[in-house]
Design an enzyme around this catalytic site. Structure first.
Site: not given
Length: 365
Positions: A254, A257
């Site tokens: 994440h 990301h």
């Protein structure tokens, strides 16, 4: 540090459940602000309105402006106050749900979330991801409680584009690997404690479900069929990944990301698509066995999830671009530092470039 698991107050999944929303909402208040897109209202607005008509609860609709940002949260907080609403309902995708949760937090009201897609693990969490007005990641807003209720109408979700549910599988794919990294470091999870056995079991079940049912579900969705595989993947994308990521923790995937949000050319990609590539990059950082890396890349290729920078939308790969992504991913307040070893922008940049090369290799490019 205590072991902690948190979860939504109620999780409901089934065909046609959105038609009962008014009855469910009646147990939480008298007047709801329902946040939805204009197109979403066109699809399901009338059935939602009808579900409230014979209850003691009324509903006010407001169209979402497109970004979970401070400007939108402030606008809706003021709207709730003006309309004297005592609950918030988010109906739609992840950013709508995150916005609804944030607004409910600032107004101190219950919140019900009703995803119309299964594209992220946002619905179940006590977390809102806040972006700038232009869509660049800004911060995580950790909330004191999970949603009071999560309602998944599988009939509605199965009618959404298959790419959205596949994106949800990309998001869910990270769950087990990030929880595993958190457990190895004994780091704190999003729930504020260490990983419980239950959270690890749910994270592993999430991964196993994706491996067993993911491709079958994609093919069924493309045929317009809501099968058992589709039902299982919707639960994996939402409930298993939701509890798994929150009580298991976030780590490399994440954060990477979030790093990619600094590249405008990647903004057309869905959250889970970028997380899938982030998962591959995290596995490269961890130097996992070749068999495990190949299994995940092959799975992503079969689903149509991006495994190269070109597929992510990066038209021209330069060291400056990838280093900018790596530096953003290594931000002090992000979760890359939950990895069980030291990470630097240089090591992350190298892992991204290597992940891209592995993706091209397995694609036969």
């Amino acid at each position: 540090m205590a072991n902690i698991l948190i979860s939504p107050g109620k999780y409901v999944q089934g065909a046609g459940e959105l038609k009962k929303l008014g009855n469910y909402a009646e147990g939480y208040g008298k007047k709801a602000l329902a946040l939805i897109t204009k197109s979403g209202y066109g699809r399901v607005g009338s059935q939602i309105q009808e579900s409230f008509d014979k209850t003691g609860c009324s509903v006010v609709f407001d169209y979402f402006n497109g970004e979970c940002c401070r400007t939108e949260i402030d606008r809706l907080t003021a709207k709730m106050e003006a309309e004297q609403c005592d609950m918030v309902i988010g109906i739609g995708g992840g950013k709508i749900l995150d916005t609804a949760k944030a607004v409910a937090y600032y107004r101190k009201t219950p919140v019900l979330v009703c995803p119309t897609i299964a594209s992220t693990d946002a619905p179940c969490s006590a977390l809102s991801v806040i972006y700038t007005d232009s869509g660049v990641f800004e911060e995580y807003l950790f909330l004191p409680a999970n949603p009071n209720m999560v309602l998944m109408d599988t009939e509605v979700i199965a009618k959404s584009p298959a790419r959205l549910t596949v994106s949800g599988m990309g998001d869910a794919l990270a769950t087990y690997f990030e929880a595993r990294a958190i457990q190895r470091k004994a780091a704190a999870t999003c729930a504020g404690g260490q990983v419980t056995l239950a959270a690890m079991a749910l994270a592993k079940l999430c991964f196993d479900t994706l491996m067993e049912e993911g491709v079958k579900a994609k093919i069924a969705l493309e045929a317009g069929a809501c099968t058992k595989s589709v039902e299982k993947v919707i639960e994996a994308n939402t409930l298993l990944s939701g509890i798994g990521f929150e009580s298991g923790g976030l780590a490399g995937a994440h954060a990477i990301h979030n790093g990619f949000t600094v590249l405008e050319e990647c903004h057309s990609m869905y959250h889970g698509e970028k997380v899938a590539f982030g998962t591959i990059t995290q596995l490269v950082l961890e130097d996992v066995p070749a068999e495990e890396l190949q299994e995940i890349i092959d799975f992503c290729i079969e689903l149509g999830l991006p495994v190269t920078l070109k597929q992510l939308g990066v038209k021209e790969v330069t060291n400056d671009k990838i280093m900018a992504v790596a530096k953003a991913a290594c931000a002090e307040n992000d979760t890359l530092h939950n990895m069980p070893f030291e990470v630097t922008p240089e090591s992350v940049c190298a892992a991204i470039l290597a992940a891209d090369a592995y993706g091209r290799y397995f694609l036969g490019e």
